[in-house]
Design an enzyme around this catalytic site. Structure first.
Site, mmCIF file in Angstrom:
data_model
loop_
_atom_site.group_PDB
_atom_site.id
_atom_site.type_symbol
_atom_site.label_atom_id
_atom_site.label_comp_id
_atom_site.label_asym_id
_atom_site.label_seq_id
_atom_site.Cartn_x
_atom_site.Cartn_y
_atom_site.Cartn_z
ATOM 1 N N HIS A 130 0.820 -1.220 0.000
ATOM 2 C CA HIS A 130 0.000 0.000 0.000
ATOM 3 C C HIS A 130 0.852 1.267 0.000
ATOM 4 C CE1 HIS A 130 -4.064 -1.535 1.774
ATOM 5 N NE2 HIS A 130 -4.004 -1.618 0.466
ATOM 6 N N HIS A 182 -9.813 9.403 -0.205
ATOM 7 C CA HIS A 182 -8.921 8.261 -0.352
ATOM 8 C C HIS A 182 -7.740 8.466 0.599
ATOM 9 C CE1 HIS A 182 -5.983 5.480 -2.278
ATOM 10 N NE2 HIS A 182 -7.053 4.737 -2.374
HETATM 11 O O1 GNV Z 1 -4.830 2.738 -2.686
HETATM 12 C C1 GNV Z 1 -4.758 1.564 -2.321
HETATM 13 O O2 GNV Z 1 -3.793 1.113 -1.678
HETATM 14 C C2 GNV Z 1 -5.877 0.635 -2.680
HETATM 15 C C3 GNV Z 1 -5.831 -0.689 -2.286
HETATM 16 N N1 GNV Z 1 -6.795 -1.570 -2.597
HETATM 17 C C4 GNV Z 1 -7.851 -1.169 -3.343
HETATM 18 C C5 GNV Z 1 -8.861 -2.093 -3.708
HETATM 19 C C6 GNV Z 1 -8.773 -3.517 -3.278
HETATM 20 O O3 GNV Z 1 -7.908 -3.855 -2.485
HETATM 21 O O4 GNV Z 1 -9.619 -4.319 -3.735
HETATM 22 C C7 GNV Z 1 -9.960 -1.693 -4.476
HETATM 23 C C8 GNV Z 1 -10.050 -0.376 -4.889
HETATM 24 C C9 GNV Z 1 -9.081 0.557 -4.552
HETATM 25 C C10 GNV Z 1 -7.977 0.163 -3.790
HETATM 26 C C11 GNV Z 1 -6.950 1.083 -3.425
HETATM 27 O O5 GNV Z 1 -7.022 2.383 -3.808
#
Ligand code: GNV
Length: 461
Positions: A117, A345
């Protein structure tokens, strides 16, 4: 070079915290001025004459990313640090086939369900380097109409002779950054690790709070995740007497499985760390916890409409097992910053005063509300199990002029006129969910009763 000195000065003048939100398309210009940056501003020649860069992230659009650099920098060495495996790794690498300057480093993910992440930029210039820690994926939509957070370091000058121990700050920024990068055990990061040890980072005033996958024991247990935050708050945080009746606020865009009840991890473990203070915490007072997570209608009425929810991946299968959690929830509201319709976000955590004028600390990080990100204690609290890579920066008043507290506001007019008020991304006091009406956004169920901003409904799956 006088040009970018001036610009650097402007950024530092804007506020001592160097904490920015991303620019949002479609809101009044005044909300996108000195306190907001686009990725092109970060990569601009005004910030320095780029020699090489390293981009840590979760999602990448390589052609789009290269286009965000000024054209004179688009062929400089670019290292991409990601967590893709197998076919998706092949696909990612194929995207860069036309860019001979792009190299890849796959972060090892040996813990099931772990993800990479961390969102960080290492920017090497001819006169020094900068570190940027933020919350946006390297795809166009993450920089378009969302609320995202960015911390930009000062320009760290090169030292006469390299040293992994010299040139550090009172917040151990350099040591913590080197520890974090070394934890990848990746040969592709060796040059960047050496590079960092050659720079004087003594002007860094934030504390790094990172997570790396593993079962951490002994001293390592307090080097990562919520246990690192706890130790830092116990050493450099507010005194317990001041904050014992203050709430902890958590704000995030995704949620993991919390277990059967709030005692299992949320309040029994995680909140114990976030409510840590100097002078020990009186066991009796479990502090108030308030969580900020968008309602279905916050998403529906957002600038992006329901598609904003594509980046807010809360699953009904997880939600239905933890209805207790939703009692803590508050709406996303950011009238002061003009961002009530720019879905979050960003992930932030803070300890605000009951009158909402102060905070004892502020953390902006990639870490959502999940055990995978923050860690879960195992073996009677002798080890901390973390699944994912995360990184964030903690702002403590002690390191910003030796104060006890930060003044805070999300009001743009207030922030424009005073330099040492901490810019909050959302409004205080928080806004409750409307009883009997509001539900937390869940991304994997249909919403067909009311149209979104663009007149559409949401039918996932
Ligand atoms: O920014 C991030 O680290 C991050 C991580 N995961 C997701 C997922 C998922 O894990 O399914 C779905 C949609 C957006 C993100 C996202 O923006």
């Amino acid at each position: 070079t006088s040009r970018f000195h001036v610009v650097t000065k402007v950024y530092e003048l804007a506020q001592p915290f160097s904490f920015f939100l991303t620019k949002v398309a479609g809101i009044a210009d005044k909300y996108n001025s000195t306190l907001a940056l686009d990725i092109k501003d970060i990569l601009s020649a005004d910030m320095g004459n780029l020699v090489a860069s390293c981009q840590f992230n979760y999602m990448f659009d390589i052609p789009w990313l290269v286009q965000q650099y000024p054209k004179e920098f688009r062929s400089k060495p670019l290292l991409i640090v990601h967590g893709e495996q197998g076919p998706s790794k092949t696909t990612l690498e194929a995207e860069a086939i036309d860019y001979s300057n792009v190299r890849f480093c796959q972060a090892k993910l040996e813990m099931l369900f772990g993800t990479h992440h961390t969102k960080m930029m290492l920017l090497q210039y001819d006169t020094g380097m900068r570190v940027v820690i933020h919350t946006s994926n390297l795809i166009k939509q993450d920089w378009h109409q969302k609320t995202q957070g960015i911390w930009i370091s000062p320009l760290f000058p090169k030292m006469a002779k390299p040293s992994a121990t010299e040139g550090d700050s009172t917040t151990h920024f350099k040591r913590n950054l080197l520890e974090y990068l070394s934890a990848y055990k990746a040969y592709q990061l060796k040059d960047w690790i050496n590079n960092i040890s050659e720079h004087d980072m003594s002007t860094a005033r934030v504390v790094i709070i990172g997570s790396v996958p593993g079962r951490h024991t002994g001293d390592q247990m307090k080097s990562w995740g919520h246990m690192k935050l706890k130790r830092v708050l116990q050493q450099h945080g507010p005194s317990n007497g001041v904050v014992k009746n203050w709430p902890v606020i958590g704000q995030f865009s995704s949620i993991g499985s919390m277990g059967a009840n709030k005692e299992a991890w949320l309040c029994g473990e995680w909140l114990q760390s976030l409510s840590a203070a100097t002078g020990g915490t009186t066991l009796s007072s479990v502090p108030l916890l308030k969580l900020v997570f968008p309602t279905k209608d916050n998403v529906r009425c957002s600038l992006e409409g329901f598609p904003a929810g594509g980046s807010i991946p809360y699953s009904i299968n997880v939600a239905k097992k933890q209805m207790f959690l939703h009692d803590f929830f508050h709406q996303w509201r950011s009238e002061g910053q003009g961002r009530s319709r720019a879905m979050p976000h960003i992930k932030t955590y803070l300890r605000p005063s009951p009158d909402n004028q102060k905070t004892a600390w502020f953390l902006v990080t990639s870490a959502n509300l999940s055990k995978a990100a923050w860690g879960a204690l195992e073996k009677k609290g002798t080890q901390l199990m973390i699944r994912s890579y995360e990184i964030g920066v903690l702002f403590l008043p002690k390191f910003f002029g030796g104060k006890d507290l930060f003044d805070v506001s999300s009001n743009f007019e207030m922030l424009k006129s005073s330099t040492d008020v901490f810019p909050l991304p959302f409004d205080l006091p928080l806004t409750d969910y409307i009883k009997g009406k509001d539900r937390p956004w869940m991304w994997d169920i249909p919403y067909m009763d009311l149209p979104d901003t663009n007149g559409n409904i949401w039918c996932p799956g």
